[in-house]
Design a protein around this motif. Structure first.
Motif, short mmCIF file in Angstrom:
data_model
loop_
_atom_site.label_atom_id
_atom_site.label_comp_id
_atom_site.label_asym_id
_atom_site.label_seq_id
_atom_site.Cartn_x
_atom_site.Cartn_y
_atom_site.Cartn_z
N SER A 170 0.77 -1.18 0.05
CA SER A 170 -0.05 -0.10 -0.06
C SER A 170 0.84 1.35 0.16
CB SER A 170 -0.67 0.09 1.39
OG SER A 170 -0.46 0.56 2.35
N SER A 171 2.11 1.15 0.59
CA SER A 171 3.06 2.32 0.81
C SER A 171 3.31 2.55 -0.77
CB SER A 171 3.87 2.11 1.69
OG SER A 171 5.28 2.44 1.29
N ARG A 172 3.76 1.43 -1.42
CA ARG A 172 4.35 1.76 -2.75
C ARG A 172 3.32 2.04 -3.73
NH1 ARG A 172 9.79 -1.98 -3.65
NH2 ARG A 172 10.54 -1.21 -1.70
N ASP A 173 2.22 1.65 -3.33
CA ASP A 173 0.88 2.22 -4.28
C ASP A 173 0.92 3.93 -4.09
OD1 ASP A 173 0.24 0.00 -5.30
OD2 ASP A 173 -1.36 -0.39 -4.26
N THR A 174 0.93 4.29 -2.59
CA THR A 174 0.71 5.66 -2.37
C THR A 174 2.05 6.22 -3.14
OG1 THR A 174 0.15 5.12 -0.48
CG2 THR A 174 0.59 7.42 -0.66
N ILE A 175 3.32 5.98 -3.24
CA ILE A 175 4.29 6.54 -3.88
C ILE A 175 4.18 6.69 -5.41
CG2 ILE A 175 6.67 6.43 -4.52
CD1 ILE A 175 6.98 4.71 -1.79
N LYS A 176 3.94 5.48 -5.88
CA LYS A 176 3.66 5.42 -7.44
C LYS A 176 2.41 6.31 -7.79
CE LYS A 176 5.56 1.34 -8.97
NZ LYS A 176 5.18 -0.34 -9.44
N LYS A 177 1.39 6.17 -7.02
CA LYS A 177 0.14 7.13 -7.57
C LYS A 177 0.45 8.61 -7.39
CE LYS A 177 -4.18 4.93 -6.00
NZ LYS A 177 -4.76 4.59 -4.77
N GLY A 178 1.20 9.00 -6.46
CA GLY A 178 1.49 10.27 -6.25
C GLY A 178 2.50 10.72 -7.34
N TYR A 179 3.13 10.19 -7.84
CA TYR A 179 4.24 10.73 -9.08
C TYR A 179 3.25 10.63 -10.45
CZ TYR A 179 7.01 6.47 -9.29
OH TYR A 179 7.52 5.33 -9.38
N ARG A 180 2.57 9.23 -10.40
CA ARG A 180 1.94 9.09 -11.67
C ARG A 180 0.99 10.18 -11.95
NH1 ARG A 180 1.70 3.29 -12.57
NH2 ARG A 180 4.18 3.08 -13.33
N VAL A 181 0.40 10.75 -11.07
CA VAL A 181 -0.76 11.82 -11.24
C VAL A 181 -0.19 13.01 -11.95
CG1 VAL A 181 -2.09 13.52 -9.84
CG2 VAL A 181 -2.24 11.17 -9.34
N VAL A 182 1.11 13.11 -11.35
CA VAL A 182 1.85 14.26 -11.96
C VAL A 182 2.52 14.16 -13.45
CG1 VAL A 182 3.85 15.96 -11.64
CG2 VAL A 182 2.34 15.05 -9.82
N LEU A 183 2.94 12.90 -13.64
CA LEU A 183 3.80 12.61 -14.94
C LEU A 183 2.66 12.34 -15.92
CD1 LEU A 183 6.27 10.02 -13.54
CD2 LEU A 183 6.78 12.31 -14.54
N ASP A 184 1.47 11.87 -15.64
CA ASP A 184 0.30 11.47 -16.62
C ASP A 184 -0.60 12.64 -17.00
OD1 ASP A 184 1.51 9.14 -16.67
OD2 ASP A 184 -0.16 8.13 -15.78
N SER A 185 -0.27 14.10 -16.35
CA SER A 185 -1.33 14.92 -16.29
C SER A 185 -1.04 15.91 -17.53
CB SER A 185 -1.17 15.92 -15.11
OG SER A 185 0.13 16.44 -15.10
N LYS A 186 -0.10 15.82 -18.32
CA LYS A 186 0.13 16.68 -19.52
C LYS A 186 -0.95 16.89 -20.47
CE LYS A 186 3.79 18.05 -22.72
NZ LYS A 186 3.72 17.58 -24.05
N SER A 187 -1.58 16.00 -21.08
CA SER A 187 -2.61 16.20 -22.11
C SER A 187 -3.89 16.98 -21.48
CB SER A 187 -2.75 15.21 -22.90
OG SER A 187 -3.27 14.15 -22.20
#
Lengths: 510, 510
Positions: B243-260
């Motif tokens: 769950s902790s790794r999920d939090t980490i990944k979700k955190g930066y994924r939200v930012v990385l995937d936000s461009k379009s």
């Protein structure tokens, strides 16, 4: 300068307006020309749309057809405009969505009409109104479900549109079935024209685009890495720096920005009949996976580029010592990437094993370059200062030496990053003379280069993952076997071993 | 296991089918529920579409209106279905595109009709056919120009559609003007309903979404960093790791995937009237720029996460020494991010300066922790081996010590990464006892931690860039002034200085 500034910032002045009026058509023309030159298929697609529209307008222009289909020919026009997409897969996907949406909506509208017919005028109106509201609400809500949004968004839109058109227009018309039939005919005509145009007249396949764009991305990465290493070792920093940085950035941007395009291409490609007739389902998902791995690789490329832009730099004189071997490693990595690209491009099984030995050699050359050069570092400008301070710190040096003694293969562990954690007791290596000598390389000067070199090595490691995925793709997509059967197969272990040895040395430099 | 496998892989068997039939509605229901729970505005939007469709169907259902507008009410339905989008900005953008496309197409069609009227039947058909072909070709080609594709793709599509519909349908009809007028009326009615629904009934603003999603991204990054550092120092590796790794990944994924998404939201937001009445153009582009900076920051977060997944790890015992100060730094970085998020969320100027001193303190604490602990490294399990080998290498150690002597402030240079390259002669620091003692920390064990710590420091540096952009945004968007006027202003220089000192120590540990 000030005048120039004013010119640029006051386009509302007469002069500015005239200037703009003169420039705009030229810029437009250049843009138009560029669009076609970049991809001539765009012009062909535009011609296809023009032809399809002309074909469909024949329904009106020719007398007998007009008598038959009447005003419903409009639906054919609408179908052509909306369904005919750039690639065959997209057209098929949209056409399917439109067809299914229309049929569902037609059936539902017919069903509701059947019920409504039994009712009185007012209650009928209420019933129709209520069903319009409810269906509109439900269908719109369903569009938010991710899987629907991804695959059938357009179909649901068409469903809502058709349902409403039929329901409300049938309210005052008696011959609903007839209208529906005529409309279906015209839509079918429109679809047929679209399919003919997209499948048989200079077809553009999403699958091909995905296939070749994957090869292009590999090549772009190869160019980016080469340019990056070249610039790192460039003596004259002013020469062509901008264009080289452009190449680097373009190379990894192409890969980093490809996610959504790639996914939609894979989706459309799965609709295309061309590859299905081969008797197996073409592995489009493999391309998406490979794309993800390439993006991961591109992160390393970004980090390598970061080494160029960082403020801490190893002095040119030190860098130059490793110019040859580093350039060679990058050249070999690029070669493998290009080989993979051409393997994909030609749909050949030809594995890059033949290039592995070159990369292996290159890594070993870098390895021995690091090993053989340590003495040279002593000759740098700080050598004098070093020896002075060395005298002061001599008595305390035993602990420092102890640290050197325990230098271990750090980054080498990275090489096994996909293996399970089985951190058995690591052996403490006995220090060799060369390693100790290397530590006399200035810390501050070596560190950035060590980072650079370890990124290069990491790239060679990640290359392995790319190769795995390309091989998997080649297997699943039944690529042809390679022509040359005399490839020298070098076992990957040996290559990894050499990378590991190199990594040890890089760690030592650090 | 095997049975389970078969169950999963043979859904075509009777049992599998039944199981699926039982599960599918439940899964569908859960999906539907989740869609609404995640964002209740979706349900509201669906209700709005339903209402708009019902409103528009009144054109049919009510007798007098039907008499007036006839079958053209169809166009109102079509407009509502196609134009009414989730956010007000998107609806306005599409509505504008549709209106302009329709008007242009209508004018052109009228112009061509005027010319065609002069011709005979056959030549008229030829002329109309040719113009359909040419306009279809030209408009489709124009859609490939990037700027058109980005802003006016839908408008051009509508242009093609309307032009063709009018041209071909007018071929057999006399009262073109009348038809065009009625159609325009109905389209206007449709547009009016759309505008009313999207602007006045529970409106969703793209601008707000962009605004709050930016704040959300800052908070997600904060969570990601905290979780990452927490896990790095977690003693029991099994607890809640997933769950902790999920939090980490979700955190930066939200930012990385936000461009379009971000770019289209900014585009739609610029159409929204809400913020324009404030008397200045709301700086939507600043959000896009801030998003780019956040993505850049997220790359560091990805790298920090990479430290967790790397095979080389500093032993827990060593890590634990730095647990407190590192956790504190991450907490302070997260606090600043959260402060920025809430500053954006509340549209307040409140700068994070008040938190700077805490971060400053935290960095200094980490600094002194690294400084004060060197002796402890000698106590690790390899100390014995070290001292053994130290005896062997004693005679060669003077050069090693010289290297130590020249340890310089490497990573500190990173702190000035935005300043111009003015690499003046760097001073060679005289080694202190603590530095030399630190070098007795095992190289292999210190390196990963050093990488981790320097990434943490780099993050603190990049934070500066984020703060700059948020401040710029706050200025351009005229955020309110902060309530608390008693903020302790800590100058950024002091903070940077402390980061630099820390970086020096990190470099030393390396």
């Amino acid at each position: 300068m000030a005048g120039d500034f004013a010119k640029r910032n006051l386009p509302s002045s007469t002069h500015g307006l005239m200037e703009r009026a003169r420039r705009t058509p030229m810029a437009l023309w250049r843009n138009l020309w560029k669009v076609g030159r970049d991809d001539p298929r765009r012009a062909i697609h535009a011609l296809k749309v023009g032809s399809a529209l002309t074909l469909v307008s024949l329904l009106y222009l020719l007398e007998p057809l007009f008598e038959g289909l009447g005003k419903n020919a409009m639906w054919a026009v609408m179908t052509v405009v909306v369904v005919l997409e750039f690639t065959a897969g997209a057209t098929l996907c949209k056409g399917f969505n439109r067809a299914v949406g229309t049929v569902f909506a037609g059936s539902l509208a017919f069903f509701i009409e059947c019920i409504a017919e039994e009712l009185g005028t007012v209650s009928r109106a209420l019933f129709v109104g209520a069903s319009v509201f409810f269906i509109g609400f439900a269908a719109t809500y369903v569009r938010f479900i991710p899987i629907i949004k991804k695959n059938y968004d357009y179909g649901v839109l068409i469903f809502i549109l058709t349902f409403n058109l039929i329901t409300v227009s049938s309210f005052r018309v008696q011959n609903v079935i007839e209208i529906a039939r005529d409309r279906l005919y015209t839509i079918l005509i429109g679809c047929a024209i679209c399919l003919f145009m997209s499948l048989f007249v200079f077809p553009n396949w999403s699958g091909e685009e995905l296939h070749y764009s994957t090869a292009d991305k590999l090549e772009a990465l190869a160019r980016s890495i080469e340019a990056c290493v070249m610039e790192y070792f460039q003596e004259d920093m002013t020469i062509d720096q901008k264009s080289s940085r452009d190449t680097i950035k373009k190379g990894y941007r192409v890969v980093l920005d490809s996610k959504s395009v790639e996914e939609s291409l894979a989706l459309f490609a799965s609709w295309e009949p061309r590859h299905s007739r081969l008797g197996y389902r073409y592995p489009w998902k493999q391309y998406v996976k490979l794309g993800a791995v390439l993006r991961h690789f591109a992160y390393t490329a970004v980090a390598l580029h970061g080494c160029l832009e960082s403020e801490i730099q190893t002095p040119q004189s030190v860098r130059m010592l490793f110019r040859e071997p580093c350039t060679r490693v990058s050249r070999e990595v690029s070669k493998v990437l290009r080989e993979l690209a051409s393997s994909i491009r030609n749909r050949q099984h030809c594995s890059p094993d033949v290039l592995f030995d070159h990369l292996h050699d290159a890594l070993q050359a870098l390895n021995s370059a690091i090993k053989s050069q340590p003495r040279l570092f002593l000759g740098t400008k700080n050598a004098q200062a070093n020896s002075m301070i060395a005298a002061q710190t001599d008595q305390r040096s035993s602990s420092g030496a102890a640290a050197l003694a325990s230098v271990k293969t750090d980054i080498s562990a990275l090489l096994d990053f996909r293996t399970k954690r089985d951190q058995t007791e690591r052996k403490t290596l006995k220090p060799t003379l060369s390693k100790i000598a290397m530590m006399s390389l200035e810390f501050s000067e070596a560190l950035p280069f060590a980072a650079f070199a370890s990124l290069l090595v990491e790239m060679a490691v990640r290359l392995d993952l790319i190769i795995d995925h390309v091989k998997e793709l080649a297997r699943d997509a039944h690529f042809k076997d390679c022509m040359e059967k005399h490839d020298i197969k070098i076992d990957v272990k040996g290559y990894k071993e050499s990378a590991r040895t190199l990594a040890t040395n890089v760690a030592c430099v650090e």
